[in-house]
Design an enzyme around this catalytic site. Structure first.
Site, mmCIF file in Angstrom:
data_model
loop_
_atom_site.group_PDB
_atom_site.id
_atom_site.type_symbol
_atom_site.label_atom_id
_atom_site.label_comp_id
_atom_site.label_asym_id
_atom_site.label_seq_id
_atom_site.Cartn_x
_atom_site.Cartn_y
_atom_site.Cartn_z
ATOM 1 N N GLY A 17 0.783 -1.236 0.000
ATOM 2 C CA GLY A 17 0.000 0.000 0.000
ATOM 3 C C GLY A 17 0.810 1.280 0.000
ATOM 4 C CB SER A 18 4.318 2.174 -0.729
ATOM 5 O OG SER A 18 4.514 1.724 -2.048
ATOM 6 C CG MET A 97 -1.132 -8.404 -6.892
ATOM 7 S SD MET A 97 -0.065 -7.564 -8.101
ATOM 8 C CE MET A 97 0.811 -8.975 -8.765
ATOM 9 N NE ARG A 98 -7.773 -11.683 -6.413
ATOM 10 C CZ ARG A 98 -7.815 -13.006 -6.388
ATOM 11 N NH1 ARG A 98 -8.422 -13.664 -7.356
ATOM 12 N NH2 ARG A 98 -7.279 -13.670 -5.391
ATOM 13 C CG ASN A 114 -2.664 -0.515 -12.991
ATOM 14 O OD1 ASN A 114 -2.579 -0.728 -11.767
ATOM 15 N ND2 ASN A 114 -1.933 -1.188 -13.857
ATOM 16 C CG HIS A 116 3.095 -1.764 -15.399
ATOM 17 N ND1 HIS A 116 2.764 -3.014 -14.919
ATOM 18 C CD2 HIS A 116 4.178 -1.941 -16.202
ATOM 19 C CE1 HIS A 116 3.606 -3.905 -15.422
ATOM 20 N NE2 HIS A 116 4.482 -3.278 -16.196
HETATM 21 C C1 GRF Z 1 3.629 -0.979 -7.482
HETATM 22 O O1 GRF Z 1 4.988 -1.174 -7.740
HETATM 23 C C2 GRF Z 1 2.845 -0.873 -8.749
HETATM 24 O O2 GRF Z 1 3.604 -0.420 -9.818
HETATM 25 C C3 GRF Z 1 2.377 -2.273 -9.015
HETATM 26 O O3 GRF Z 1 2.189 -2.830 -7.742
HETATM 27 C C4 GRF Z 1 3.023 -2.189 -6.792
HETATM 28 C C5 GRF Z 1 2.197 -1.826 -5.596
HETATM 29 O O4 GRF Z 1 2.990 -1.415 -4.518
HETATM 30 N N1 GRF Z 1 1.196 -2.261 -9.839
HETATM 31 P P1 GRF Z 1 2.315 -0.784 -3.221
HETATM 32 O O5 GRF Z 1 1.367 -1.815 -2.657
HETATM 33 O O6 GRF Z 1 1.624 0.472 -3.645
HETATM 34 O O7 GRF Z 1 3.453 -0.522 -2.282
#
Ligand code: GRF
Length: 189
Positions: A17-18, A97-98, A114, A116
């Site tokens: 969740g960063s 992750m879905r 989103n 990435h």
């Molecule tokens: C991020 O690196 C993002 O690019 C990918 O998933 C990660 C999520 O990280 N889709 P966080 O949970 O926000 O720390």
């Protein structure tokens, strides 16, 4: 005080969740004119739910159902209902992750974004920073894009570049990309 309705964000995430924290902090600081109305995770013990609760932001685990890489029909309905009840204007995927399917995409048409960890269209899919290292690129980065029915496709909103250093490991490169994400995602939102 004003009773003007603020722009409402719903965040979906499966991990630590960063990126949610970066967006929630930008909302709290007033640099993003919005509020996070709801955080939903498909992982009961995900850090993103804990980070939301620490900030008194409504946070729900909603079981994803019987599939591994997408929501099943009942779960999709439950996710859509939760976000609609929270009256969100924008759905922000932050490490969810879905893959989202038609029913969800239709419910929030044009209003799902989103992030990435690569310069799309290079390196879609999993562990994009490892793909970047394996290909020997000297520059990679992160991309915020609208979500469509593909995987890491959809119109690009913003990108930030990150250098690849000679002594990078997957971990050091991933950390540098994440720092760039935390600046880029609030700006794009
Ligand atoms: C991020 O690196 C993002 O690019 C990918 O998933 C990660 C999520 O990280 N889709 P966080 O949970 O926000 O720390």
């Amino acid at each position: 005080m004003t009773d003007e309705r603020r722009f409402r964000i719903g965040v979906l995430g499966s991990g630590k969740g960063s990126n949610f924290v970066a967006i929630a902090d930008a909302c709290a600081a007033g640099t993003v004119a919005a509020e996070v109305a709801l955080v939903v995770s498909d992982v009961a013990e995900a850090g993103i739910l804990a980070r939301a609760r620490e900030r008194s932001i409504p946070a729900r685990f909603i079981p994803p159902g019987k599939f591994r890489t997408r929501l099943d029909e009942d779960a999709e309905r439950a996710y859509v209902a939760a976000l609609q009840t929270a009256e969100v204007d924008l759905v922000v995927l932050a490490g969810f992750m879905r893959v989202l399917k038609d029913g969800f995409l239709r419910a929030f048409a044009g209003s799902i974004v989103n992030i990435h960890p690569s310069l799309l269209p290079s390196f879609p899919g999993l562990a994009a920073w490892q793909q970047a290292l394996a290909h020997g690129v000297r520059v990679t980065g992160c991309t915020v894009h609208f979500v469509d029915a593909g995987v890491d496709s959809g119109p690009i909103i913003g990108q930030q570049t990150v250098p690849v250093l000679d002594d990078d490991t997957p971990e050091t490169l991933h950390q540098r990309i994440q720092a760039a994400e935390h600046a880029l995602y609030p700006q794009c939102v």
